[in-house]
Design a protein around this motif. Structure first.
Motif, PDB file in Angstrom:
ATOM      1  N   ASN A   1      12.272  27.625  54.452  1.00 14.38           N
ATOM      2  CA  ASN A   1      13.348  27.005  54.139  1.00 14.38           C
ATOM      3  C   ASN A   1      14.669  27.201  54.581  1.00 14.38           C
ATOM      4  O   ASN A   1      14.268  28.130  55.698  1.00 14.38           O
ATOM      5  CB  ASN A   1      13.625  27.631  52.283  1.00 14.38           C
ATOM      6  N   VAL A  11      14.205  21.197  46.467  1.00 13.95           N
ATOM      7  CA  VAL A  11      13.386  20.729  46.274  1.00 13.95           C
ATOM      8  C   VAL A  11      12.899  19.774  45.014  1.00 13.95           C
ATOM      9  O   VAL A  11      13.014  20.873  43.352  1.00 13.95           O
ATOM     10  CB  VAL A  11      12.039  22.073  46.466  1.00 13.95           C
ATOM     11  N   ASP A  12      12.616  18.910  44.898  1.00 10.05           N
ATOM     12  CA  ASP A  12      12.175  17.971  43.608  1.00 10.05           C
ATOM     13  C   ASP A  12      11.158  18.502  43.122  1.00 10.05           C
ATOM     14  O   ASP A  12      10.059  18.059  43.747  1.00 10.05           O
ATOM     15  CB  ASP A  12      13.029  16.158  43.717  1.00 10.05           C
ATOM     16  N   ASP A  34      18.845  25.219  49.524  1.00 12.36           N
ATOM     17  CA  ASP A  34      17.816  24.094  50.215  1.00 12.36           C
ATOM     18  C   ASP A  34      17.025  23.694  48.715  1.00 12.36           C
ATOM     19  O   ASP A  34      16.627  24.310  47.881  1.00 12.36           O
ATOM     20  CB  ASP A  34      16.655  24.486  50.682  1.00 12.36           C
ATOM     21  N   VAL A  69      13.930  24.699  43.159  1.00 14.64           N
ATOM     22  CA  VAL A  69      13.915  23.405  42.478  1.00 14.64           C
ATOM     23  C   VAL A  69      14.126  22.885  41.572  1.00 14.64           C
ATOM     24  O   VAL A  69      14.153  23.744  40.261  1.00 14.64           O
ATOM     25  CB  VAL A  69      12.079  24.559  42.002  1.00 14.64           C
ATOM     26  N   ALA A  97       6.547  24.710  48.180  1.00  7.48           N
ATOM     27  CA  ALA A  97       8.188  25.228  48.588  1.00  7.48           C
ATOM     28  C   ALA A  97       7.597  27.005  48.639  1.00  7.48           C
ATOM     29  O   ALA A  97       8.505  27.005  49.510  1.00  7.48           O
ATOM     30  CB  ALA A  97       8.848  24.707  47.528  1.00  7.48           C
ATOM     31  N   LEU A 133      16.451  28.564  48.150  1.00  9.18           N
ATOM     32  CA  LEU A 133      15.391  27.519  47.912  1.00  9.18           C
ATOM     33  C   LEU A 133      15.785  27.272  46.564  1.00  9.18           C
ATOM     34  O   LEU A 133      15.520  29.153  45.645  1.00  9.18           O
ATOM     35  CB  LEU A 133      14.102  28.637  48.695  1.00  9.18           C
ATOM     36  N   ASN A 152       5.699  20.813  42.965  1.00 11.25           N
ATOM     37  CA  ASN A 152       6.324  21.120  44.580  1.00 11.25           C
ATOM     38  C   ASN A 152       6.225  22.674  44.601  1.00 11.25           C
ATOM     39  O   ASN A 152       7.090  23.180  46.224  1.00 11.25           O
ATOM     40  CB  ASN A 152       6.855  20.169  45.088  1.00 11.25           C
TER      41      ASN A 152
END
Length: 339
Positions: free
Chosen positions: A329, A311-312, A309, A335, A320, A333, A316
């Motif tokens: 998530n 996240v950009d 999972d 980033v 997250a 998870l 963030n």
């Protein structure tokens, strides 16, 4: 000091119960250039993991807490952008523990070079990294599943739980997962190949779990605690083994429950000859070479699958992470800090 800028996220306040966005602060600072024997890392990927919640507290634990105004800690995949270290060249991709920031200085200690051609580098933060190793060492060393036994794992769609169930099946055990929501349960059953899965959000969760474990539970890999533990505990067989990896349902608890259930727990530990052992994956560091070999082989053969999972944007990461603590998530998870 360079005119280049490093964005970092620091701990602004110690949470009281559930963390809030205001417990974090985003800062911009200059980048210090590497001295002799040092290298400058640019962080590409940051791992977000439940253990980070404990590091936000000042209470005594197995590791030093993050200091107020200190960079939030975490595992990272990074690229060497400048090197004055004989063991690393510019362009090398490494696994590091650089925390929630865009750049970090390193003296090379604790870095592990990664081969992007061997596996996606993000797997070094998940199935081929600390979460996968946690599952491997905790299950096989403490849980010791045997063919035909029933292994139950909570948070079964997550980075650790998904590996636990798949390794259990490789060892010939029956894997029962506990997950939250229809999508996660379907993933655990259909994509990961668990023998059964139960939704802990169901009103009759305890009854469903009992039906999924008609012969009781021989190994329970604990990631959650709370109500899930309450449903599992009555189903533990004699000589059951319980590796305690995490207690995510209890990380935000401020005060303990007024009910003292310890006497009942200890009585049943005695009567049923239960083994309950907490562990930290670094206790089993000598097993890491075998883990890398085994897990890489299982992934190549399709016996172990994984989901990420991503996240950009470093900015963030706090939101997250809060979602991680609430189970939002789906998979490991991560980033993405930089391309």
């Amino acid at each position: 000091m360079s005119t280049e800028t490093n964005i970092r996220i620091v701990l602004a306040a110690r949470p009281q119960g559930r963390p809030k966005p205001s417990d974090f602060r985003i800062e911009s600072v200059g980048i210090t250039q590497p001295g002799e024997g040092e290298l400058l890392l640019q962080i590409l990927y940051l791992s977000l993991d439940p253990y980070m919640r404990g590091r936000m507290n000042a209470t005594k634990s197995y590791a030093k807490p993050v200091e107020i105004d200190g960079v939030m800690e975490g595992g990272t995949v990074a690229q060497v952008v400048r090197s004055r270290h004989a063991g690393f060249a510019e362009g090398d991709i490494v696994l590091s523990h650089s925390g929630w920031q865009g750049f970090a200085l390193s003296d090379g200690v604790g870095l592990r070079k990664l081969d992007p051609a061997a596996a996606p580098v993000t797997t070094a933060l998940g199935v081929l990294g600390m979460p996968g190793f946690t599952a491997y060492a905790g299950l096989l060393t403490i849980g010791q599943p045997k063919a035909g036994e029933t292994v139950v794992v909570a948070a079964a769609s997550g980075a650790v739980g998904s590996a636990v169930g798949q390794i259990a099946r490789i060892k010939g055990a029956r894997a029962v997962g506990i997950a939250g929501g229809a999508d996660k349960c379907a993933f655990v059953r259909r994509e990961l190949g668990f023998d059964a899965v139960v939704d802990h959000r169901a009103d009759n969760f305890a009854e469903q779990l009992k039906a999924a474990c008609p012969d009781g539970i021989d190994v329970y890999f604990e990631n959650v605690g709370g109500p899930v533990w309450d449903a599992v505990f009555p189903l533990l067989n004699e000589f059951a083994r319980v590796p305690v990896c995490g207690l995510i349902a209890q990380y935000n608890t401020i005060a303990a429950s007024a009910a003292d259930r310890l006497p009942t727990l200890m009585q049943q530990v005695l009567y049923r000859s239960l083994t309950i052992r907490g562990f930290i994956q670094r206790e089993f560091v000598d097993q890491r070479p075998v883990f890398y070999r085994d897990m890489a082989g299982w992934m190549a053969s399709g016996q172990v699958r994984y989901r990420e999972d991503i996240v950009d944007g470093l900015e963030n990461a706090p939101q997250a992470f809060l979602g991680l603590l609430e189970g939002r998530n789906f998979g490991k998870l991560i980033v993405r800090v930089a391309q």
